[in-house]
Write an enzyme that holds these catalytic residues in place. Sequence first.
Site, short mmCIF file in Angstrom:
data_model
loop_
_atom_site.label_atom_id
_atom_site.label_comp_id
_atom_site.label_asym_id
_atom_site.label_seq_id
_atom_site.Cartn_x
_atom_site.Cartn_y
_atom_site.Cartn_z
N ARG A 295 0.79 -0.96 0.09
CA ARG A 295 0.12 -0.11 0.05
C ARG A 295 0.91 1.37 0.08
O ARG A 295 1.64 1.67 1.11
CB ARG A 295 -0.77 -0.07 1.00
N HIS A 299 -3.94 4.07 4.53
CA HIS A 299 -5.00 3.25 4.66
C HIS A 299 -6.21 3.92 4.02
O HIS A 299 -7.09 3.31 3.32
CB HIS A 299 -5.12 2.78 6.25
N TYR A 308 3.92 5.17 11.23
CA TYR A 308 4.12 3.97 11.86
C TYR A 308 5.22 3.37 10.74
O TYR A 308 5.34 2.04 10.92
CB TYR A 308 2.93 3.15 11.90
#
Length: 400
Positions: A295, A299, A308
């Site tokens: 990805r 998100h 993160y």
Amino acid sequence: MTVESTAARKPRRSSGTKRAAAGASARKAAGTGAQSAEPQLVQLLTPEGRLVEDGENAENAEFLSYVSDITAEDLRGLYRDMVMTRRFDGEATALQRQGELGLWASLLGQEAAQIGSGRALRADDYVFPTYREHGVAWCRDVDPTNLLGMFRGVNHGGWDPNTNNFHLYTIVIGSQTLHATGYAMGVAKDGADSAVIAYFGDGASSQGDVNEAFTFSAVYNAPVVFFCQNNQWAISEPTERQTRVPLYQRAQGFGFPGVRVDGNDVLACLAVTRWALERARQGEGPTLIEAFTYRMGAHTTSDDPTRYRRDEERAAWESRDPIERLKAHLLATGGADEAFFTALEAESEALGKRVREAVRNMPDPDTMSMFENIYADGHALVDEERAQFAAYLASFEEGH
């Protein structure tokens, strides 16, 4: 009503072809991979854009027959699909940043997994997506603008699922795998020569619904393909914190094959999905495909991936960009010239403009419509709430 197991039913189509023989060999390779400690990755197009040659890799070669019919024109079509999908996705992200959409889930980096698998489908196959399958929707001829109504908050979907055999987007994580399994069980009972595919992410694989779908599909030998796009992150949780084994290996515990494919290789995704769908149509039951991809963005537009994950990680995956990979192959083989890429750029810009205009011109729904279709008959509480809300809206008109 008793539902009869389809495990003993005869295949719905003969497999007496060379391609079926190759499929049997591919099934053997898939089964071997599921037993191996090291993940086997099916890859037909390297990150540099070089086509894997027959005999170069035993596992990969088993699936080459499933794309042996692909022409230069087909490759240009796959490239166009990925470019147009990325352009639409980028426009939707921009529209959300401008306040035109409430939220958007980008597929940036996952175009090959979606276009490859989407183009493997027949018209009579049925798709159960999550909320990120914009590329699959493109392959099913769902107008891109129809995908945006829900994210703008003006409708609950925007298209008729039965028109394109493409179900409405599913927000509840993993529930669509159960819907797909039930639908596939119905397809088997009807004796139809079609298959079902369910899309979900690596995070959804931890959901009970997904594991229940695996159980039922295996027991009833349902003609369903589970297509997991492992994009490495379930929001902020990496895959290694979700599972101790590669996701595709989970299939062996339920009694059906699992295959890991390079999710940034559109040809490999096309080949493996064709193989899995053929298994389903022949009455051989479910298959789990793990498309190993990444990805590239957040998100959703409410997420900040810099909190993160490291920039170096994304940079490493940018070198495996699925669109650049196929472009390199087309240029190296003479499958496309600069005129093709220039014309496609203009076409993608036109799509972006059409999407912008369509979103901004979407009519707002009737506010009172939220009270419709709640119950089949009238309901005192709903009637009361409707009256109270109507009075509240009227108060603005009266200047209160």
